[in-house]
Design an enzyme around this catalytic site. Structure first.
Site, PDB file in Angstrom:
ATOM      1  CB  CYS A 166      -3.166 102.646  22.221  1.00 23.71           C
ATOM      2  SG  CYS A 166      -4.246 104.000  22.705  1.00 23.71           S
ATOM      3  CB  CYS A 219      -6.334 101.983  23.971  1.00 25.36           C
ATOM      4  SG  CYS A 219      -6.268 103.130  22.587  1.00 25.36           S
ATOM      5  CG  ASP A 220      -4.774  98.553  25.269  1.00 18.43           C
ATOM      6  OD1 ASP A 220      -6.016  98.511  25.190  1.00 18.43           O
ATOM      7  OD2 ASP A 220      -4.018  98.329  24.298  1.00 18.43           O
TER       8      ASP A 220
END
Length: 304
Positions: free
Chosen positions: A130, A133-134
């Site tokens: 992701c 997300c990261d």
């Protein structure tokens, strides 16, 4: 007999449980693991409103704690099948059968893995599924994105705002992504391509990914590419086998709903990553859950 039975206790399922319980429904939350779902596999979350930085397990527990106060039953089981008998739905697990007036499916989706050495070992230590997300954790690093579809190319473009460079590794000599997305990637000076290559191994040190071993699909030649992170986009599989015979999914297994989270089966709702949707994030899962929890209450009121 539950008013609503929620299958899956990720952020979508827990939010649905909260809203349904606050509407004074008898709620069961059925899970095959610990509350939080895939959040528990995320070391740091920094894009959830209200928190600069919070770990996945910690956010999971913060979401779960209020449910006990509102009397939500925490249930455990692997769901085999869901039966729709009109006003009464049956959820069949390996050991028990539950009945409910409404069901909210919050089973999520599983990332397809490469299955290569180092992938599991460096998960959350340079291996990610992701970018949204990261990505911010990889500022000024050389990154690898594996895949050639829309998600892979879109996320590669997204990563360029943080990364020093992004290399898209694809097993063919052309991308599968939509042409407009391809054009954006080709025009981005930070993106390069490793054509006709597959990742054979992910290598690193004690703490972080350091390189990937690539294999040429035409010659079989091996090479090594230095990188600080590997983002894998070779597909997602919805966890929807239990409703496969109810006619509520598309050909790939994603559950189809309207904007009220309702499927074509009255009283059956679906939320979060198992739905056919574009953005799969904690925030969107929470939004789905709030809507479904309220709609379950509304459905029961209308049914009398």
């Amino acid at each position: 007999m539950y008013d609503t039975l929620i299958i899956g206790s990720g952020p979508a399922g827990m939010t649905a449980a909260l809203y349904a319980a606050r509407a004074n429904l008898k709620v069961g939350l059925l899970e095959r693991g610990v509350p939080g779902g895939q959040m528990n596999n995320t070391a740091d979350i920094e894009n959830y409103p209200g928190f600069d930085l919070i770990s996945g397990p910690e956010l999971s527990m913060k979401m779960y704690e209020p449910l006990e106060k509102f009397g939500v039953d925490n249930l455990y089981g692997f769901v085999q099948k869901i039966e729709d008998n009109g006003r009464v739905k049956r959820v069949i697990t390996e050991e028990e059968t539950f009945e409910a007036k409404t069901i909210i499916l919050a089973t999520g989706a599983n990332h397809r893995h490469l299955g290569v050495p180092g992938e599991a070992e460096y998960n959350s230590r340079g291996v990610s599924y992701c970018a949204v997300c990261d990505g911010a954790f990889f500022r000024d690093q050389d990154l690898v994105v594996v895949g050639g579809g829309d998600s892979a190319v879109e996320e590669a473009i997204y990563l360029t705002q943080f990364a020093k460079s992004v290399t898209i590794v694809h097993r063919r000599d052309e991308l599968r992504a939509q042409r407009i997305i391809q054009d954006r990637a080709f025009a981005n000076s930070k993106i390069s391509f490793a054509w006709n290559k597959t990742v054979e191994e992910i290598k690193g040190g004690d703490r972080q990914v350091e390189s990937v071993v690539l294999k040429d699909t035409q010659t079989g030649e091996l090479s090594e590419l230095a990188c600080g992170g590997v983002f894998i986009y070779v597909g997602l599989d919805p966890v929807s086998e239990m409703v496969a015979d109810l006619g509520v999914t598309d050909e790939a297994g994603w559950v189809l709903t309207d904007d009220q989270m309702a499927t074509s089966r009255p009283g059956l709702f679906a939320i979060g990553d198992v739905r056919q949707k574009h953005l799969r994030q904690i925030t969107t899962a929470v939004g789905d859950g709030a809507i479904a929890g309220q709609q379950a209450y509304q459905y029961i009121v209308e049914q009398g």
